[in-house]
Scaffold this active site. Sequence first.
Site, mmCIF file in Angstrom:
data_model
loop_
_atom_site.group_PDB
_atom_site.id
_atom_site.type_symbol
_atom_site.label_atom_id
_atom_site.label_comp_id
_atom_site.label_asym_id
_atom_site.label_seq_id
_atom_site.Cartn_x
_atom_site.Cartn_y
_atom_site.Cartn_z
ATOM 1 N N THR A 20 0.471 3.940 -3.102
ATOM 2 C CA THR A 20 -0.138 5.015 -3.901
ATOM 3 C C THR A 20 -1.379 5.601 -3.221
ATOM 4 O OG1 THR A 20 0.626 3.821 -5.850
ATOM 5 C CG2 THR A 20 -0.946 5.608 -6.232
ATOM 6 N N GLY B 202 0.810 -1.227 0.000
ATOM 7 C CA GLY B 202 0.000 0.000 0.000
ATOM 8 C C GLY B 202 0.836 1.266 0.000
ATOM 9 N N GLU C 76 10.914 -5.279 -7.431
ATOM 10 C CA GLU C 76 9.608 -5.276 -8.100
ATOM 11 C C GLU C 76 9.762 -4.906 -9.578
ATOM 12 O OE1 GLU C 76 6.879 -1.994 -7.139
ATOM 13 O OE2 GLU C 76 5.274 -3.475 -7.010
ATOM 14 N N THR D 136 2.542 9.950 -8.236
ATOM 15 C CA THR D 136 3.899 9.404 -8.215
ATOM 16 C C THR D 136 4.777 10.067 -7.160
ATOM 17 O OG1 THR D 136 3.609 9.146 -10.595
ATOM 18 C CG2 THR D 136 5.801 8.775 -9.742
HETATM 19 C C1 LIG Z 1 -4.004 -1.767 -12.109
HETATM 20 C C2 LIG Z 1 -3.099 -1.008 -11.171
HETATM 21 C C3 LIG Z 1 -2.552 -1.672 -10.098
HETATM 22 C C4 LIG Z 1 -1.748 -0.972 -9.185
HETATM 23 N N1 LIG Z 1 -1.300 -1.615 -8.060
HETATM 24 C C5 LIG Z 1 -0.695 -0.874 -7.085
HETATM 25 C C6 LIG Z 1 -0.394 -1.467 -5.808
HETATM 26 O O1 LIG Z 1 -0.636 -2.661 -5.560
HETATM 27 N N2 LIG Z 1 0.151 -0.691 -4.837
HETATM 28 C C7 LIG Z 1 0.417 0.640 -5.043
HETATM 29 O O2 LIG Z 1 0.912 1.286 -4.116
HETATM 30 N N3 LIG Z 1 0.155 1.223 -6.249
HETATM 31 C C8 LIG Z 1 -0.397 0.510 -7.259
HETATM 32 N N4 LIG Z 1 -0.705 1.093 -8.467
HETATM 33 C C9 LIG Z 1 -0.416 2.520 -8.660
HETATM 34 C C10 LIG Z 1 0.672 2.788 -9.693
HETATM 35 O O3 LIG Z 1 1.933 2.494 -9.134
HETATM 36 C C11 LIG Z 1 0.517 4.256 -10.122
HETATM 37 O O4 LIG Z 1 -0.679 4.351 -10.883
HETATM 38 C C12 LIG Z 1 1.681 4.727 -10.924
HETATM 39 O O5 LIG Z 1 2.844 4.779 -10.116
HETATM 40 C C13 LIG Z 1 1.417 6.108 -11.505
HETATM 41 O O6 LIG Z 1 0.941 6.982 -10.492
HETATM 42 P P1 LIG Z 1 -0.408 7.805 -10.730
HETATM 43 O O7 LIG Z 1 -1.427 6.912 -11.278
HETATM 44 O O8 LIG Z 1 -0.722 8.526 -9.488
HETATM 45 O O9 LIG Z 1 -0.016 8.845 -11.866
HETATM 46 P P2 LIG Z 1 0.398 10.368 -11.684
HETATM 47 O O10 LIG Z 1 1.560 10.489 -10.756
HETATM 48 O O11 LIG Z 1 -0.811 11.170 -11.392
HETATM 49 O O12 LIG Z 1 0.925 10.700 -13.154
HETATM 50 C C14 LIG Z 1 0.035 10.795 -14.277
HETATM 51 C C15 LIG Z 1 0.851 10.920 -15.556
HETATM 52 O O13 LIG Z 1 1.659 12.092 -15.493
HETATM 53 C C16 LIG Z 1 3.027 11.773 -15.688
HETATM 54 N N5 LIG Z 1 3.844 12.642 -14.838
HETATM 55 C C17 LIG Z 1 3.637 12.960 -13.528
HETATM 56 N N6 LIG Z 1 4.611 13.805 -13.095
HETATM 57 C C18 LIG Z 1 5.446 13.990 -14.153
HETATM 58 C C19 LIG Z 1 6.653 14.741 -14.346
HETATM 59 N N7 LIG Z 1 7.186 15.461 -13.365
HETATM 60 N N8 LIG Z 1 7.237 14.714 -15.560
HETATM 61 C C20 LIG Z 1 6.696 14.008 -16.570
HETATM 62 N N9 LIG Z 1 5.563 13.265 -16.456
HETATM 63 C C21 LIG Z 1 4.946 13.267 -15.262
HETATM 64 C C22 LIG Z 1 3.164 10.304 -15.278
HETATM 65 O O14 LIG Z 1 4.247 9.707 -15.926
HETATM 66 C C23 LIG Z 1 1.820 9.735 -15.723
HETATM 67 O O15 LIG Z 1 1.900 9.364 -17.074
HETATM 68 C C24 LIG Z 1 -1.452 0.393 -9.418
HETATM 69 C C25 LIG Z 1 -1.985 1.052 -10.534
HETATM 70 C C26 LIG Z 1 -2.803 0.358 -11.399
HETATM 71 C C27 LIG Z 1 -3.397 1.115 -12.570
#
Ligand SMILES: Cc1cc2nc3c(=O)[nH]c(=O)nc-3n(C[C@H](O)[C@H](O)[C@H](O)COP(=O)(O)OP(=O)(O)OC[C@H]3O[C@@H](n4cnc5c(N)ncnc54)[C@H](O)[C@@H]3O)c2cc1C
Length: 402
Positions: free
Chosen positions: A140, A138, A260, A146
């Site tokens: 995100t 856990g 991972e 990110t």
């Molecule tokens: C099916 C699924 C399973 C998952 N399982 C887990 C889990 O078990 N545990 C867990 O903790 N998380 C999990 N995740 C979360 C996953 O790790 C995040 O979705 C991923 O790290 C991206 O974060 P975000 O979705 O918040 O995107 P955001 O951080 O909101 O980013 C959105 C977009 O903007 C881009 N971006 C953001 N900042 C910048 C920057 N400074 N420069 C350029 N581009 C940028 C990103 O590359 C992305 O394309 C899961 C996600 C999915 C969809």
Amino acid sequence: MRSLAHARGGARDALVAYDSEQTFPEIREAVRRLCARFPGPYWRALDRERAYPTEFVRALTEAGFLSVLIPEEYGGSGLGLGAGAAVLEEIHRSGCNGGACHAQMYTMGVILRHGSPAQKQAYLPGIASGDLRLQAFGVTEPDAGTDTTRITTFARRDGDDYVVNGRKLWISRAEHSDLMVLLCRTTKREDAAKPSDGMSVLLVDMRQAKGNGLTVTPVRTMLNHATTELAFEDLRVPAANLIGEEGKGFKYILDGMNAERILIAAECIGDAKFFIDKASVYAREREVFGRPIGENQGVQFPIARAYVQMTAASLMVDQASALFEAGQPCGTEANMAKLAASEASWFGADMCIQTHGGFGFAEEYDIERKFRETRLYQVAPISTNLILSHVATHVLDLPKSF
Ligand SMILES: Cc1cc2nc3c(=O)[nH]c(=O)nc-3n(C[C@H](O)[C@H](O)[C@H](O)COP(=O)(O)OP(=O)(O)OC[C@H]3O[C@@H](n4cnc5c(N)ncnc54)[C@H](O)[C@@H]3O)c2cc1C
């Protein structure tokens, strides 16, 4: 007209031999044999219902494949990351999906590397035998994205417990896990010396937590991944479940993320091989204009390009894995392996659909399902842009953008 029935079976007749399969040949063969018991119809039925592959996970657990990284003294096989990568690659190459259980393999690394002797003894043997499922990780949160240092889920110390409040999003397998490694703040970001300080790792017993301060809500997505949203309302977690030192949790989580990324890169290599295998077989046998479509270079070249990309990415995965096993820094290599492998699998997925024409869209071919599944890996566990940013600023010394 080629019938859909024609697609059943046969597609694994003439598989390509890949160099990377020289490593762990017995493990690979055993995984393939196990996966053959879970063919396309099994996964398609689950996919339609977004149901969990309980029997598949049980079979992998009983065969010992999910405990290969746990040291022998705790009941695992004590093998290195390369063995785990071989297991996951073969699962994906066989058309199955390790997403339902890959975390059981590596999430325990946080306990193994940073837990106390008592915690290791209390949890690792159960995880090795499969009696304890540690499948949930856990990190995100909906509002942090990110930028993990912006998480706000907070654990306040109260006597012998922490009291946890906050929300997590995209936490996969939380419904199918007895334990969860949870990253939360124990000091607010604004009060910490550095943004990455003040975060801690708690081991949450999901069996006790659900309904007692933890609510788990499934999130339906484009692939069958058992992901969820978590809400914490005054969840009490014993302070004895703190892993390592309070406030140092971010570092512990980062350590685990390299493993991972390498293992998920291996899944992508397996997916790419699945697509290359499928496309090669189909291009040899499908006749249009009186000859196999594979005679046309317009069809051959994308398959060959997918093979080149997969092979190059596979070498990067091996390199990252070797560094990890040697205890060397491997953050950049793990990231590059994940990027290269996820791009190779996605190119392979697109190529495979194109090679199959209309049949690529038919559920019975399993290609559209694998296409949806492999798309995830350019976003999770870390998105491509963030890897490029790491390489740009950490390797190439370009100015930081954030
Ligand atoms: C099916 C699924 C399973 C998952 N399982 C887990 C889990 O078990 N545990 C867990 O903790 N998380 C999990 N995740 C979360 C996953 O790790 C995040 O979705 C991923 O790290 C991206 O974060 P975000 O979705 O918040 O995107 P955001 O951080 O909101 O980013 C959105 C977009 O903007 C881009 N971006 C953001 N900042 C910048 C920057 N400074 N420069 C350029 N581009 C940028 C990103 O590359 C992305 O394309 C899961 C996600 C999915 C969809």
